[in-house]
Design an enzyme around this catalytic site. Structure first.
Site, mmCIF file in Angstrom:
data_model
loop_
_atom_site.group_PDB
_atom_site.id
_atom_site.type_symbol
_atom_site.label_atom_id
_atom_site.label_comp_id
_atom_site.label_asym_id
_atom_site.label_seq_id
_atom_site.Cartn_x
_atom_site.Cartn_y
_atom_site.Cartn_z
ATOM 1 N N MET A 23 0.889 -1.152 -0.136
ATOM 2 C CA MET A 23 0.005 -0.021 0.054
ATOM 3 C C MET A 23 0.732 1.364 -0.017
ATOM 4 O O MET A 23 1.590 1.505 0.909
ATOM 5 C CB MET A 23 -0.906 0.050 1.128
ATOM 6 N N LYS A 99 -13.024 0.113 -13.540
ATOM 7 C CA LYS A 99 -14.496 -0.556 -13.005
ATOM 8 C C LYS A 99 -15.246 0.318 -11.890
ATOM 9 O O LYS A 99 -14.610 1.074 -11.145
ATOM 10 C CB LYS A 99 -13.937 -1.954 -12.360
ATOM 11 N N SER A 149 -19.786 -3.374 -12.212
ATOM 12 C CA SER A 149 -20.132 -4.456 -11.434
ATOM 13 C C SER A 149 -21.932 -4.312 -10.670
ATOM 14 O O SER A 149 -22.335 -3.203 -11.114
ATOM 15 C CB SER A 149 -19.261 -4.354 -10.011
ATOM 16 N N CYS A 179 -13.998 -2.839 -4.280
ATOM 17 C CA CYS A 179 -12.412 -2.154 -4.364
ATOM 18 C C CYS A 179 -11.577 -3.516 -4.227
ATOM 19 O O CYS A 179 -10.604 -3.456 -4.996
ATOM 20 C CB CYS A 179 -12.569 -1.371 -3.058
#
Ligand code: ATP
Ligand code: TZE
Length: 257
Positions: A23, A99, A149, A179
């Site tokens: 991250m 997305k 989605s 996510c």
């Protein structure tokens, strides 16, 4: 580069599927990270102007060497800041895949008057035929892959379009399911470089079939117990893949659209 809400969950999903997460909110180290050969997720969930500038630096670093980049425009239709953020990011470089849920992808496509009341899409405004058309035309316009989605996911590279009906209702009852779907797809796109659509479809199926298995387990009583079971089931599918056992894919509910 994901949002502050889901960082820990996303790292655990990445580990479960056999990826190696890091991250990083620091765009200045993106050049070094891109050189390691992984994929980048740019998730707008908790973006500020400082974070956006780091996103743009990272996008440039991955674009420079052709590393796969995913845009997740979380809550894009909820606020003016987010609508502007989407435009700035899309103008700042190339995303191999964008997305989002219906409200987010409609905003990416340029629809006016999209009103998300949070990060969720809210009630669907489009029927499946219109969702397919929107995804396909947006992917053709952007020369990339677009994934919308939802209960039924729609994915297209502008030429090939598929609907996927796997998944479990608990995915809609926990934070970060969209996510961490992005995390999963980016991990597979880092490895499968030839056919990005194939990589994305494989990621969706692995993610949603793991969710189905978890949701059906007797020890899963609701969204809370679903999360650890889901991570376990992702891990089990990864172990089956390593053993060369691809039977899990028989549960795929995918159709060409
Ligand atoms: N009712 C449902 N049944 C089956 N699958 C679902 C359902 N709701 C969501 N999903 C699945 O959950 C995943 C995330 O999709 P969703 O559209 O909910 O993302 P999102 O709104 O961006 O999520 P978040 O903002 O919480 O990260 C997808 O794989 C989708 O297919
Ligand atoms: C709830 C929430 N708010 C910003 S990001 C996020 C996680 C789901 O996308």
């Amino acid at each position: 580069m994901t949002n502050l809400v889901v960082q820990n969950f996303a790292a655990n999903v990445a580990l479960a599927i056999g990826a190696s997460p890091i991250m990083s909110n620091n765009g200045l180290e993106a050049g070094d990270l891109a050189a390691l050969g992984g994929g980048l997720v740019v998730n707008m969930g908790t973006t500020t102007s400082e974070i956006r500038s780091n996103h743009l630096k990272a996008l440039a670093a991955y674009n420079a060497i052709g590393g796969p980049v995913i845009l997740d425009p979380v809550g894009a239709g909820a606020t003016q800041q987010r609508r502007e953020g989407v435009k700035a990011l899309m103008a700042g470089g190339y995303f191999d895949l964008i997305k989002g849920n219906e409200g987010e992808i409609r905003t990416v496509a340029g629809a006016q008057g999209v009103k998300q009341h949070g990060v969720d899409s809210g009630a669907s405004q489009l029927d499946l035929k219109d969702r397919i058309t929107l995804v396909k035309t947006t992917a053709a316009r952007e020369s990339n892959i677009v994934l919308m989605s939802g209960v039924v996911d729609v994915i297209s590279d502008g030429e090939r379009t598929f609907t996927i009906s796997n998944g479990h209702k608990y995915l809609g009852e926990i934070t970060g399911s969209g996510c961490t779907l992005g995390t999963t797809i980016a991990s597979i796109m880092a490895v499968e470089r030839e056919d990005k659509l194939l990589a994305a479809v494989a990621g969706i199926l692995m993610y949603e079939i793991a969710a189905e298995r978890a949701g059906e387990r007797e020890d899963v009583k609701g969204p809370g117990t679903f999360v650890p079971a889901f991570i376990d089931e992702l891990y089990h599918i990864r172990e089956e893949c390593v053993r060369g056992d691809g039977k899990w894919m028989e549960a795929a509910k995918i159709e060409s659209a």
